[in-house]
Scaffold this motif. Structure first.
Motif, PDB file in Angstrom:
ATOM      1  N   THR A 171      -5.020   0.383   2.915  1.00  0.00           N
ATOM      2  CA  THR A 171      -6.220  -0.406   3.153  1.00  0.00           C
ATOM      3  C   THR A 171      -5.828  -1.862   3.277  1.00  0.00           C
ATOM      4  O   THR A 171      -4.767  -2.271   2.798  1.00  0.00           O
ATOM      5  CB  THR A 171      -7.229  -0.236   2.001  1.00  0.00           C
ATOM      6  OG1 THR A 171      -8.403  -0.980   2.306  1.00  0.00           O
ATOM      7  CG2 THR A 171      -6.669  -0.740   0.677  1.00  0.00           C
ATOM      8  N   ASP A 172      -6.638  -2.649   3.925  1.00  0.00           N
ATOM      9  CA  ASP A 172      -6.369  -4.077   3.977  1.00  0.00           C
ATOM     10  C   ASP A 172      -6.379  -4.636   2.563  1.00  0.00           C
ATOM     11  O   ASP A 172      -7.296  -4.382   1.785  1.00  0.00           O
ATOM     12  CB  ASP A 172      -7.441  -4.798   4.803  1.00  0.00           C
ATOM     13  CG  ASP A 172      -7.313  -4.470   6.276  1.00  0.00           C
ATOM     14  OD1 ASP A 172      -6.201  -4.153   6.695  1.00  0.00           O
ATOM     15  OD2 ASP A 172      -8.335  -4.542   6.978  1.00  0.00           O
ATOM     16  N   CYS A 173      -5.335  -5.373   2.233  1.00  0.00           N
ATOM     17  CA  CYS A 173      -5.264  -5.970   0.905  1.00  0.00           C
ATOM     18  C   CYS A 173      -6.346  -7.040   0.773  1.00  0.00           C
ATOM     19  O   CYS A 173      -6.597  -7.798   1.706  1.00  0.00           O
ATOM     20  CB  CYS A 173      -3.885  -6.593   0.701  1.00  0.00           C
ATOM     21  SG  CYS A 173      -3.623  -7.273  -0.939  1.00  0.00           S
ATOM     22  N   ILE A 174      -7.002  -7.077  -0.384  1.00  0.00           N
ATOM     23  CA  ILE A 174      -7.998  -8.117  -0.620  1.00  0.00           C
ATOM     24  C   ILE A 174      -7.271  -9.446  -0.738  1.00  0.00           C
ATOM     25  O   ILE A 174      -6.437  -9.639  -1.619  1.00  0.00           O
ATOM     26  CB  ILE A 174      -8.805  -7.825  -1.898  1.00  0.00           C
ATOM     27  CG1 ILE A 174      -9.564  -6.503  -1.741  1.00  0.00           C
ATOM     28  CG2 ILE A 174      -9.753  -8.964  -2.199  1.00  0.00           C
ATOM     29  CD1 ILE A 174     -10.286  -6.070  -2.991  1.00  0.00           C
ATOM     30  N   VAL A 175      -7.565 -10.356   0.156  1.00  0.00           N
ATOM     31  CA  VAL A 175      -6.868 -11.633   0.204  1.00  0.00           C
ATOM     32  C   VAL A 175      -7.761 -12.716  -0.377  1.00  0.00           C
ATOM     33  O   VAL A 175      -8.898 -12.893   0.051  1.00  0.00           O
ATOM     34  CB  VAL A 175      -6.480 -11.992   1.659  1.00  0.00           C
ATOM     35  CG1 VAL A 175      -5.761 -13.332   1.698  1.00  0.00           C
ATOM     36  CG2 VAL A 175      -5.608 -10.895   2.252  1.00  0.00           C
ATOM     37  N   HIS A 176      -7.247 -13.421  -1.371  1.00  0.00           N
ATOM     38  CA  HIS A 176      -7.991 -14.526  -1.968  1.00  0.00           C
ATOM     39  C   HIS A 176      -8.230 -15.595  -0.910  1.00  0.00           C
ATOM     40  O   HIS A 176      -7.411 -15.803  -0.017  1.00  0.00           O
ATOM     41  CB  HIS A 176      -7.188 -15.102  -3.135  1.00  0.00           C
ATOM     42  CG  HIS A 176      -7.954 -16.076  -3.970  1.00  0.00           C
ATOM     43  ND1 HIS A 176      -8.026 -17.416  -3.651  1.00  0.00           N
ATOM     44  CD2 HIS A 176      -8.701 -15.907  -5.091  1.00  0.00           C
ATOM     45  CE1 HIS A 176      -8.772 -18.041  -4.552  1.00  0.00           C
ATOM     46  NE2 HIS A 176      -9.191 -17.152  -5.434  1.00  0.00           N
TER      47      HIS A 176
ATOM     48  N   LEU B 289       0.171  -7.647  10.228  1.00  0.00           N
ATOM     49  CA  LEU B 289      -1.010  -7.216   9.487  1.00  0.00           C
ATOM     50  C   LEU B 289      -0.615  -6.915   8.045  1.00  0.00           C
ATOM     51  O   LEU B 289       0.343  -6.187   7.794  1.00  0.00           O
ATOM     52  CB  LEU B 289      -1.608  -5.970  10.137  1.00  0.00           C
ATOM     53  CG  LEU B 289      -2.889  -5.416   9.527  1.00  0.00           C
ATOM     54  CD1 LEU B 289      -4.031  -6.412   9.688  1.00  0.00           C
ATOM     55  CD2 LEU B 289      -3.258  -4.088  10.177  1.00  0.00           C
ATOM     56  N   HIS B 290      -1.351  -7.465   7.104  1.00  0.00           N
ATOM     57  CA  HIS B 290      -1.040  -7.320   5.679  1.00  0.00           C
ATOM     58  C   HIS B 290      -1.850  -6.173   5.085  1.00  0.00           C
ATOM     59  O   HIS B 290      -3.073  -6.163   5.162  1.00  0.00           O
ATOM     60  CB  HIS B 290      -1.371  -8.635   4.958  1.00  0.00           C
ATOM     61  CG  HIS B 290      -1.144  -8.585   3.486  1.00  0.00           C
ATOM     62  ND1 HIS B 290      -2.148  -8.779   2.566  1.00  0.00           N
ATOM     63  CD2 HIS B 290      -0.022  -8.352   2.768  1.00  0.00           C
ATOM     64  CE1 HIS B 290      -1.657  -8.679   1.352  1.00  0.00           C
ATOM     65  NE2 HIS B 290      -0.371  -8.421   1.443  1.00  0.00           N
ATOM     66  N   ARG B 291      -1.156  -5.190   4.503  1.00  0.00           N
ATOM     67  CA  ARG B 291      -1.831  -4.039   3.905  1.00  0.00           C
ATOM     68  C   ARG B 291      -1.239  -3.730   2.538  1.00  0.00           C
ATOM     69  O   ARG B 291      -0.107  -4.098   2.238  1.00  0.00           O
ATOM     70  CB  ARG B 291      -1.713  -2.794   4.800  1.00  0.00           C
ATOM     71  CG  ARG B 291      -2.503  -2.892   6.105  1.00  0.00           C
ATOM     72  CD  ARG B 291      -2.413  -1.581   6.867  1.00  0.00           C
ATOM     73  NE  ARG B 291      -3.159  -1.600   8.108  1.00  0.00           N
ATOM     74  CZ  ARG B 291      -4.449  -1.334   8.213  1.00  0.00           C
ATOM     75  NH1 ARG B 291      -5.138  -1.025   7.141  1.00  0.00           N
ATOM     76  NH2 ARG B 291      -5.056  -1.368   9.383  1.00  0.00           N
ATOM     77  N   THR B 292      -2.025  -3.015   1.740  1.00  0.00           N
ATOM     78  CA  THR B 292      -1.538  -2.545   0.447  1.00  0.00           C
ATOM     79  C   THR B 292      -1.694  -1.037   0.390  1.00  0.00           C
ATOM     80  O   THR B 292      -2.673  -0.483   0.903  1.00  0.00           O
ATOM     81  CB  THR B 292      -2.307  -3.206  -0.716  1.00  0.00           C
ATOM     82  OG1 THR B 292      -1.759  -2.766  -1.952  1.00  0.00           O
ATOM     83  CG2 THR B 292      -3.775  -2.857  -0.692  1.00  0.00           C
ATOM     84  N   ASP B 293      -0.718  -0.346  -0.182  1.00  0.00           N
ATOM     85  CA  ASP B 293      -0.712   1.114  -0.244  1.00  0.00           C
ATOM     86  C   ASP B 293      -1.159   1.562  -1.632  1.00  0.00           C
ATOM     87  O   ASP B 293      -0.474   1.322  -2.627  1.00  0.00           O
ATOM     88  CB  ASP B 293       0.697   1.642   0.052  1.00  0.00           C
ATOM     89  CG  ASP B 293       0.708   3.141   0.296  1.00  0.00           C
ATOM     90  OD1 ASP B 293      -0.166   3.828  -0.263  1.00  0.00           O
ATOM     91  OD2 ASP B 293       1.574   3.619   1.043  1.00  0.00           O
ATOM     92  N   ARG B 294      -2.292   2.207  -1.706  1.00  0.00           N
ATOM     93  CA  ARG B 294      -2.842   2.630  -2.990  1.00  0.00           C
ATOM     94  C   ARG B 294      -2.032   3.745  -3.635  1.00  0.00           C
ATOM     95  O   ARG B 294      -2.105   3.974  -4.830  1.00  0.00           O
ATOM     96  CB  ARG B 294      -4.292   3.084  -2.803  1.00  0.00           C
ATOM     97  CG  ARG B 294      -5.239   1.954  -2.455  1.00  0.00           C
ATOM     98  CD  ARG B 294      -6.628   2.467  -2.148  1.00  0.00           C
ATOM     99  NE  ARG B 294      -6.641   3.278  -0.939  1.00  0.00           N
ATOM    100  CZ  ARG B 294      -7.751   3.791  -0.407  1.00  0.00           C
ATOM    101  NH1 ARG B 294      -8.914   3.591  -0.985  1.00  0.00           N
ATOM    102  NH2 ARG B 294      -7.689   4.508   0.693  1.00  0.00           N
ATOM    103  N   ASN B 295      -1.262   4.485  -2.838  1.00  0.00           N
ATOM    104  CA  ASN B 295      -0.467   5.586  -3.384  1.00  0.00           C
ATOM    105  C   ASN B 295       0.882   5.119  -3.922  1.00  0.00           C
ATOM    106  O   ASN B 295       1.649   5.905  -4.444  1.00  0.00           O
ATOM    107  CB  ASN B 295      -0.229   6.649  -2.306  1.00  0.00           C
ATOM    108  CG  ASN B 295      -1.475   7.474  -2.050  1.00  0.00           C
ATOM    109  OD1 ASN B 295      -2.457   7.354  -2.773  1.00  0.00           O
ATOM    110  ND2 ASN B 295      -1.436   8.294  -1.023  1.00  0.00           N
ATOM    111  N   LYS B 296       1.193   3.847  -3.756  1.00  0.00           N
ATOM    112  CA  LYS B 296       2.492   3.341  -4.201  1.00  0.00           C
ATOM    113  C   LYS B 296       2.306   2.122  -5.099  1.00  0.00           C
ATOM    114  O   LYS B 296       2.904   1.071  -4.894  1.00  0.00           O
ATOM    115  CB  LYS B 296       3.368   2.993  -2.994  1.00  0.00           C
ATOM    116  CG  LYS B 296       3.704   4.199  -2.129  1.00  0.00           C
ATOM    117  CD  LYS B 296       4.600   3.807  -0.965  1.00  0.00           C
ATOM    118  CE  LYS B 296       4.936   5.028  -0.118  1.00  0.00           C
ATOM    119  NZ  LYS B 296       5.793   4.672   1.041  1.00  0.00           N
TER     120      LYS B 296
END
Length: 310
Positions: A104-109, A129-136
């Protein structure tokens, strides 16, 4: 809502299910767009706007219809349905879909938005594109949006900011790194390159108008002067900024926005910054000095310590 009798891309001909020529073009485009980076909603909206029929007389598409098409194994062919999509294309599309479910797109401050939006791929120059992996465990990854490049870098925002801060500190320590070497051939804007091409085309003609040619040459020269003058002004302002600063202890958004136009992120985790005057500042290794892309003299004198960054 009406349902189709057969999956999209098929039709009944003389009692047999056959590929529908018109729909097959759309089907291939759907898979191509999805693999190319478009999401389900974007594809559905595009087809709706183009008034592509899903059913006879119905042009409404939605992401669920696109999702069912991407997942439908009948496109791989069986005893009833002829094959419409290659195994590799189907595999790629569904691998992407599976990956998008876990990222998902990482929540960016809000303070980081000016930073994140200027990160570019060091290989091809496209946006990252900046993303974060919830499974890792929420690991952060930057993906190049160029489907032909597909570079990716695992690095969180704070680590990128620390590397940018280190590069800025090197320029604060040595403001000369912000200088342009004007003896080098400058990189002019696309408008000037167009003007130069127009002059070249006119010179290739046998019966060109000399007055028109003269006006083009003078106009092009004036544009070059303005751009060169602007670049010098930006460089002088950058030097003044860096000369009046003490080394940074943390990332400073205001200084970053004032002096840096791009962050270049490479697959080997190296980070470069492009200053407002187009100079690229890079750090080769912990033992090397920070260099700029125009510092040719230092590279010629000691190539083992500094390389030119293009």
């Amino acid at each position: 809502m009406k349902n189709r009798r057969f999956p999209y891309g098929y039709e009944m001909v003389n009692g047999y299910i056959q590929p529908c020529k018109d729909e097959l073009k759309v089907l291939n485009q759907i898979f191509s767009d999805y693999i190319g980076g478009k999401n389900l909603k974007n594809i559905a909206e595009s087809l709706t706007n183009q008034k592509v029929e899903y059913l006879l007389g119905e042009h409404g598409w939605n992401k669920n219809r696109i999702k069912r098409i991407i997942e439908d194994e009948r496109y791989l062919g069986n005893d009833t349905y002829p094959k419409l999509i290659s195994d590799e294309i189907y595999r790629q599309a569904n691998a992407i879909k599976a990956n998008r479910r876990t990222t998902t797109d990482c929540i960016v401050h809000s303070d980081n938005k000016p930073f994140v939006y200027v990160v570019k791929c060091a290989k091809c120059g496209s946006k990252m594109l900046h993303r974060t992996d919830r499974n890792k465990k929420l690991s952060e990854t930057w993906y190049c949006q160029n489907s032909d490049c597909k570079a990716s870098v695992k690095m969180n925002i704070s680590d990128v900011q620390n590397k940018v801060t280190m590069l800025l500190n090197q320029v604060i320590k040595n403001p000369r790194l912000a200088e342009c070497t004007y003896h080098m051939k400058p990189e002019f804007s696309i408008n000037i390159r167009k003007a130069e091409n127009e002059i070249s085309r006119m010179l290739e003609q046998l019966d060109f108008d000399k007055d028109d040619l003269k006006n083009l040459i003078f106009g092009c020269a004036a544009k070059k002067y303005d751009e060169d003058k602007s670049a010098r002004h930006i460089t002088n302002r950058l030097k003044a900024d860096f000369e009046n600063l003490s080394p940074l202890s943390e990332f400073q958004v205001e200084l970053f926005q004032r002096t840096v136009s791009q962050i270049l992120l490479a697959s080997d985790d190296t980070v470069h910054i492009r200053l407002k005057n187009n100079n690229i500042i890079r750090k080769e290794s912990d033992d090397d000095e920070c260099t700029n892309s125009n510092d040719t003299e230092s590279s010629q004198n000691n190539t083992s310590e500094a390389r030119i960054c293009g």
